[in-house]
Every structure is written in structure tokens, then in C-alpha cells.
Scaffold this active site. Structure first.
Site, PDB file in Angstrom:
ATOM      1  N   ASP A  96       1.047  -0.960  -0.089  1.00 47.85           N
ATOM      2  CA  ASP A  96       0.423  -0.409   0.068  1.00 47.85           C
ATOM      3  C   ASP A  96       0.387   1.338  -0.188  1.00 47.85           C
ATOM      4  OD1 ASP A  96      -1.935  -1.863   0.472  1.00 47.85           O
ATOM      5  OD2 ASP A  96      -3.008  -0.911   1.900  1.00 47.85           O
ATOM      6  N   ASP A  97       0.263   2.558  -0.543  1.00 48.53           N
ATOM      7  CA  ASP A  97       0.721   3.498  -0.046  1.00 48.53           C
ATOM      8  C   ASP A  97       1.530   4.116  -1.465  1.00 48.53           C
ATOM      9  OD1 ASP A  97      -1.331   3.643   2.333  1.00 48.53           O
ATOM     10  OD2 ASP A  97       0.964   3.816   3.594  1.00 48.53           O
ATOM     11  N   HIS A 138       3.712  -2.322   3.126  1.00 47.97           N
ATOM     12  CA  HIS A 138       3.420  -0.874   2.581  1.00 47.97           C
ATOM     13  C   HIS A 138       4.985  -1.299   1.279  1.00 47.97           C
ATOM     14  CE1 HIS A 138       0.952  -0.928   6.139  1.00 47.97           C
ATOM     15  NE2 HIS A 138      -0.027   0.328   5.264  1.00 47.97           N
TER      16      HIS A 138
END
Length: 481
Positions: A289-290, A434
């Protein structure tokens, strides 16, 4: 004798001398205006093999000028470039003559700035993007765009039919892509005149464009297709969307693979995505993610490649906007890209229209970067409610959560990440990580080795959902240990 001059005589002498000085200054000013040379400077530099740039600057009381002019050893290539640059200079000179009185009255200097941006796209094949700005009076200047593509292997300037397929069907498809891109840009769309845009695109010979391995960009002068507030306009089309309409010979030169003609752009998918999984296999879906982030994502890609592992990256639109090339690299490597919203807001505190905006804005940016619309959504923080699920249902995007949290965001420690995942992973797990933490990239090589030793194959989330025949919005969490 001077002492004998009476006071009125001094006044006469002073007035006389002042008149002489004033007259001389007037004559000098006239002479300088007619005969003085401007301050000039020319700098020559080599940019790429066979391509040089001459930068000319001039400065006078009336104007300043800065012109970057690329040139090669071939006059046939140089001539069209020189002709265009000379035309801008001529227009500038004419503008100065027309505005001379106003310039002198207001003490304003006219300006001409022509900048050339060269880019190498293959061996001895270069693109040149020109931007010419000039102001000779009034409140606003004007910006004009021009582009050239040089092939020094053939010693020629490439024309539209050297680069694109230009049958009627291809022309219509290219125009549609450009107009869609213009309309998707809110800043441009506000000022866009459709009839002017269609007119500008009617004849491929008049298109202004550059090409790279990642994009084809089309250029429009200020006021050409929109109100002046929009400025000069660039419409950048991802190469994945343009590939079907490239000239095959040119595509080979720049190492762009042309898809099979019978496949539509929407049908062009990763072969891994289409492969059905063995129901008896042991699978895990790693998700990141991100991102993307240049300091971490490439390291994650390297580790995945060494283990022939596939993963799903839930990207923020705000990050993809800054790093579109990196997002495209993730896609080109065969990984899946999902939507993590535009700005990582908690969707459960937003009204439905703002939830939709967060998802759709990010989706448009991702599609522009990779040439496909993301088909999965991961809400930030895993926060979902009835409104989020309803918007996801309306948009037709499954919500993907996770069954194993690596806690990489908390520990920021590679050993701790590996321990957390391996203690909780099970067949069918969806693992949250992440690609913005260096420690996660540090952890990945050992984590992949450990998963392989336990017999796991790393696949995308979509492959898991297909295996389980889960087609709804969800949310989907993966299997618990």
C-alpha cells in the site's frame, strides 16, 4: 577674465552649456538607436551524439531574447527547424515595430524566449519539444509549441506517417484518445472549445507531437483549442494506449512491442492474470500500500523478480501523479495495481460524493500512467461502511482488505516483519505491507524465501478471487490461519 563676468553673464553661459549638453545627448541617443549593436552571446553545446544546441542571447533597451536552437550535421534536418525558429524571430521583430511607441512610453522591454527540450528515445533517434514565449506589449504574451522527431540513422525528420498508422480507423482512434485526455483534465476542460480541438486534429500533417517509450504527447498552442487561461496545452497518452496505432517499423526501432491486431486495448492483459490457478495449490497474495515511492518500490520489484513472484500494489493517486513512470514499471513487470484512493483519507467520515471523488480521481491518474483502469479498491486504514460499499458497488470495484497485517508500519524492522507474517500466514492469506518503508524492502528477500520453503506461490489478489469465485464487492479479507 572669468572674475570680470557679471552675474547675468553667468546665467547665460550656464544655459548655453546646458543646451549644448542636451543637444549632444540627443544626437548620441539618435546615433546609438540607429547604429549600436545589442549585447550578444552565443553558447554552443553537444547534447547527444550528432545533436548540438546553439543558445543565443541578446539584450537591448527595447528587448531581450534567448533562443535555444538544436542542429545536426545534416542541412535537410536543420532547415525545417531553422525555418520555424526564424519565423518566431520575425514575428517578434514585427511585434516590436508595431508596439515601439508603447514600449518607449512605458519603459517596457519585449521578450522572446525559445526553449528546446531534446530527449533520446532510441539509438540516434531524438525528439525535440519547442516552447516559444513572446511578449511585445499589452498585458499578456503568447506561447507557441512545436515538435520534431529526428532519426539520424536515416538522416531525416520523421513525419506522422513514419510513426503512426494513419488509416481512417487509426486516425479516429487517436483523435478519440486525445479528446478523452483533454476532457479528463479539469483545468483544460473548463476552457476547451471542442470544435477548435477537432479542427486542429483533423489533418495528421498538422499534429504537433513527440514520442517516447512511455508516452506519445500532443501539443497545442495557446489559444489554439482553448481560451487563453488554459495556456499552451499538452495531451500525454500512455504508450499502452497508443501501441495499437504505431507504425510497426518505428515501434521496433524504439523497442515497443505491438499487440496482436485482433486484440483490443481493453483485452490486452497480463498473461498471469488470465491463468487459472490449480485449486489444490498453495497460494498467498502479497499486497503493498501507499506507493509508489522511488526509494523503496524498485527494491520491492527487484526482490519479487528474483523469486518470480507476483503481487498487488494498492497505489495512491497522489503518488502516481508524481511517479507515473514508476507505476508503469510495476505494471510492466506483470504485477497488479489497485486503487488506494487519491489522498489516503478515511472514507467513512466522507459523504458519498466525496468518497466517489477520492476513488475516481485516483483511478483516472492510474489509468493515465499504466493504460488500464484499476479494478480493485483498498480503503485507507481498512475503514469501510455502508456508504463506502455502496459507492464501490456503483463503480463496480471489489473492496479488498487483508487477513495478515505485517505491522511493517509499526515495527519498521525487517526481522519483526518476517516474524509477524510467517507466524500468521495460511493458504489463501492476503498480506498487508507498504512499499514506502525501506525496512519492508529489507524484509522481502528473506520473507519470499521463507514462503517458498513452505510451498507457497505468490499470486495477485484477482487470481485468488477468481480461484474462490468471489465476484462481488465484498469486502474480501483472504483466508485466516
Amino acid at each position: 577674465m572669468i572674475k570680470r563676468i557679471k552675474w547675468p553673464g553667468w546665467i547665460i553661459i550656464i544655459l548655453f552649456l546646458a543646451g549644448v549638453v542636451f543637444g549632444i545627448n540627443q544626437v548620441l541617443a539618435k546615433v546609438l538607436e540607429e547604429t549600436s549593436e545589442p549585447e550578444k552571446k552565443v553558447v554552443d553545446s553537444s547534447v547527444y551524439p550528432g545533436l548540438n544546441i546553439k543558445t543565443e542571447t541578446e539584450k537591448t533597451d527595447v528587448y531581450t531574447l534567448s533562443v535555444s536552437q538544436p542542429y545536426t550535421n545534416n542541412n535537410q534536418i536543420n532547415k525545417p527547424i531553422d525555418t520555424w525558429v526564424d519565423k518566431q524571430k520575425k514575428d517578434f521583430t514585427s511585434g516590436i515595430k508595431e508596439s515601439k511607441n508603447m514600449l518607449e512610453k512605458n519603459g517596457f522591454r519585449a521578450h522572446l524566449n525559445i526553449q528546446a527540450e531534446p530527449e533520446k528515445i532510441a539509438d540516434k533517434i531524438y525528439t525535440l519539444k519547442f516552447q516559444a514565449y513572446q511578449i511585445t506589449g499589452g498585458a499578456n504574451g503568447i506561447t507557441k509549441m512545436k515538435s520534431f522527431v529526428i532519426d539520424l540513422n536515416q538522416n531525416k525528420l520523421l513525419q506522422a506517417d513514419d510513426v503512426f498508422q494513419l488509416d481512417n480507423e487509426a486516425q479516429q482512434a487517436i483523435r478519440k484518445l486525445i479528446l478523452e485526455e483533454l476532457h479528463s483534465n479539469k483545468k483544460i476542460n473548463t476552457y476547451l472549445f471542442d470544435d477548435m480541438a477537432k479542427k486542429a486534429l483533423k489533418d495528421p500533417k498538422n499534429w504537433k507531437w513527440t514520442v517516447s517509450r512511455k508516452h506519445v504527447t500532443f501539443y497545442f498552442d495557446e489559444y489554439e483549442i482553448a481560451a487563453g487561461a488554459a495556456g499552451a496545452i499538452e495531451a500525454e497518452i500512455p504508450m499502452k494506449q497508443m501501441k495499437p496505432y504505431l507504425n510497426e517499423t518505428f515501434a521496433k526501432k524504439i523497442a515497443v512491442k505491438i499487440p496482436e491486431k485482433e486484440k483490443s486495448r481493453k483485452e490486452e492483459q497480463h498473461s498471469e492474470d488470465n491463468a487459472k490457478l490449480d485449486p489444490d495449490g498453495k497460494y498467498v497474495a502479497l499486497t503493498f500500500d501507499d506507493g509508489p515511492l522511488p526509494e523503496v518500490t524498485p527494491r520491492v520489484l527487484d526482490a519479487l523478480k528474483k523469486h518470480d513472484a507476483k503481487a498487488t500494489f494498492f497505489m495512491l493517486g497522489s503518488q502516481v501523479r508524481y511517479y507515473p513512470t514508476l507505476a508503469n514499471e510495476v505494471d510492466e513487470a506483470g504485477h497488479e495495481i489497485g486503487n488506494h484512493t487519491m489522498n489516503h483519507q478515511d472514507l467513512t467520515v466522507l459523504p458519498p460524493d466525496k468518497i466517489r471523488e477520492e476513488i475516481q480521481k485516483s483511478s483516472r491518474i492510474i489509468e493515465k500512467a499504466i493504460g488500464r483502469t484499476p479494478t480493485l479498491l483498498r480503503p485507507p486504514y481498512g475503514a469501510s461502511n455502508d456508504d463506502v460499499e455502496q459507492v464501490a458497488t456503483d463503480l463496480g470495484v471489489p473492496i479488498v482488505m487483508w487477513s495478515v497485517d505485517s505491522l511493517d508500519w509499526k515495527s519498521l524492522n525487517a526481522t519483526a516483519v518476517n516474524k509477524e507474517v510467517m507466524s500468521n500466514v495460511a493458504p489463501g492469506s492476503i498480506v498487508l505491507m507498504h512499499d514506502i518503508h525501506p525496512s519492508t524492502a529489507d524484509a522481502l528477500p528473506q520473507l519470499l524465501t521463507s514462503l517458498e520453503e513452505r510451498g507457497y506461490q505468490m499470486v495477485t489478489v484477482s487470481q485468488l478471487l477468481e480461484l474462490w469465485d468471489e465476484n462481488g464487492v465484498g469486502p474480501h479479507y483472504g483466508k485466516l490461519g
